[in-house]
Scaffold this active site. Structure first.
Site, mmCIF file in Angstrom:
data_model
loop_
_atom_site.group_PDB
_atom_site.id
_atom_site.type_symbol
_atom_site.label_atom_id
_atom_site.label_comp_id
_atom_site.label_asym_id
_atom_site.label_seq_id
_atom_site.Cartn_x
_atom_site.Cartn_y
_atom_site.Cartn_z
ATOM 1 N N THR A 24 0.820 -1.217 0.000
ATOM 2 C CA THR A 24 0.000 0.000 0.000
ATOM 3 C C THR A 24 0.848 1.259 0.000
ATOM 4 O O THR A 24 0.455 2.291 -0.549
ATOM 5 C CB THR A 24 -0.927 -0.014 1.237
ATOM 6 N N THR A 44 1.710 -4.186 4.310
ATOM 7 C CA THR A 44 1.593 -4.436 5.753
ATOM 8 C C THR A 44 0.972 -5.797 6.078
ATOM 9 O O THR A 44 1.110 -6.285 7.193
ATOM 10 C CB THR A 44 0.754 -3.339 6.443
ATOM 11 N N ASP A 45 0.282 -6.392 5.096
ATOM 12 C CA ASP A 45 -0.465 -7.615 5.418
ATOM 13 C C ASP A 45 0.435 -8.751 5.890
ATOM 14 O O ASP A 45 0.050 -9.527 6.770
ATOM 15 C CB ASP A 45 -1.318 -8.059 4.218
HETATM 16 C C1 SIN Z 1 -0.967 -2.997 2.864
HETATM 17 O O1 SIN Z 1 0.150 -2.788 2.429
HETATM 18 O O2 SIN Z 1 -1.413 -2.351 3.837
HETATM 19 C C2 SIN Z 1 -1.916 -4.007 2.279
HETATM 20 C C3 SIN Z 1 -1.461 -4.584 1.001
HETATM 21 C C4 SIN Z 1 -0.208 -5.382 1.114
HETATM 22 O O3 SIN Z 1 0.062 -5.965 2.172
HETATM 23 O O4 SIN Z 1 0.515 -5.447 0.109
#
Ligand code: SIN
Length: 328
Positions: free
Chosen positions: A17, A97-98
């Site tokens: 993200t 973040t995932d």
């Molecule tokens: C994010 O980055 O918050 C969600 C998408 C990902 O993990 O690539």
């Protein structure tokens, strides 16, 4: 006054993200993760160049749900190459973040360095109003350029907060204050580029980790079995039949599971599958109640999986694997 030479910080981009783009600035969800290059992020925070000399590389551009163990391994190998370069003072790795928890913890176990390594992400895409990516990147570079960050293992920086890779957990699916350190706490904060530490991690990491990237050729398959009332224990056999070398059980409470699950765990352990029990709870210890079953201590299922994969890749036996769940 003697002017201090700027640190040289390398930014390795992997997508997520933080590099996400959507057609509308109020679209916080329907964006493409990893669509923007690092340069376009840097463009939004030119002040970053006052903190350090920046070099950047778009290593890969993926949504982190597609980050396989092979991806962690390739990022770790590139990071190790960069850290071995005496002209690089610190490393910042951008990530979705995932699965940032897994990537950061994998790097924490495999990068044998005292140089700062910071993993950073964002919850709002670069195209959104109030995107947290540019400031998170700015703060990550500030942390990577700070002498106090040396020897503290891989650090996670989001939302002005510095966490250890061992403790960092994503706890909210959408909001910017998603990461916390649980029982491991917060190591410090970084506010508008000012870094302040008040704790350091106690478990083994980076320069005193026994895991060497040169020993890891590939990561053996390890699955997670999530306990629920009446869970079908035959899924454990399916995991084993599909080639799992290890299984992490996300048990109830302090690591309990049904009698049926216990029977099937005994079966697959008899076939040589190494099994570790963790908990669905956020914090606290687990106990191993079957012979041969390894207690995952206070590890989350997803971080236990990373450690078990590495331990199996390095051919550790059950006693040493059990030791790792205490030391790391
Ligand atoms: C994010 O980055 O918050 C969600 C998408 C990902 O993990 O690539």
């Amino acid at each position: 006054m003697i002017e201090q030479k700027k640190k040289r910080i390398y930014i390795l981009g992997s997508g997520g993200t933080i590099a996400g783009l959507a057609p509308s600035p109020v679209d916080f969800f329907g964006y493409t993760a990893g669509a923007a290059v690092i340069d376009s992020l840097l463009h939004r925070v030119p002040e970053i160049n006052e903190l350090a000399e920046i070099i950047s590389e778009d290593f890969c551009s993926i949504a982190s749900e597609n980050a396989t163990p092979e991806v962690w391994l390739s990022i770790a190998r590139r990071a190790a190459e960069l850290l071995a370069d005496c002209t690089v003072d610190g490393l910042v790795i951008t990530s979705g973040t995932d699965t940032l928890e897994e990537l950061a913890y994998f790097l924490n176990l495999t990068l044998t360095t005292q140089k700062p390594v910071v993993v950073v992400g964002a919850m709002r895409p670069l195209s959104a109003y109030g995107s947290d990516g540019p400031v998170n990147l700015y703060n990550a570079v500030a942390v990577a350029a700070d002498d106090a960050s040396c020897g503290k293992g891989v650090l996670v920086v989001l939302n002005d907060t510095i966490l250890s890779a061992r403790g960092a957990v994503k706890q909210d699916s959408c909001r910017v204050h998603t990461f916390c350190g649980g029982d491991f706490g917060t190591l410090g904060y970084v506010l508008a580029g000012t870094v302040r530490f008040f704790a350091a991690p106690c478990s083994r990491h980076t320069y005193n980790s026994e895991f060497k990237l040169s020993d890891v050729h590939d990561l053996p398959p390890v699955d997670i079995f999530y306990m629920s009332g009446g869970a079908d224990a035959r899924l454990l056999n399916v995991m084993a039949d599909l080639g799992a070398c290890g299984v992490v059980v996300a048990g109830f409470g302090n690591g309990t599971f049904s009698d049926a699950v216990g029977e099937h765990l005994n079966e697959i352990m008899g076939e040589g599958v190494v099994c570790v029990v963790t908990s669905r709870c956020q914090t606290g210890l687990t106990r191993a109640t079957l012979s041969g079953l390894i207690a995952g201590g206070d590890f989350s299922p997803q971080k236990a999986r990373v450690l078990l994969m590495l331990a199996l890749a390095c051919n550790l036996g059950n006693a040493d694997i059990a030791r790792c769940f205490i030391e790391y």
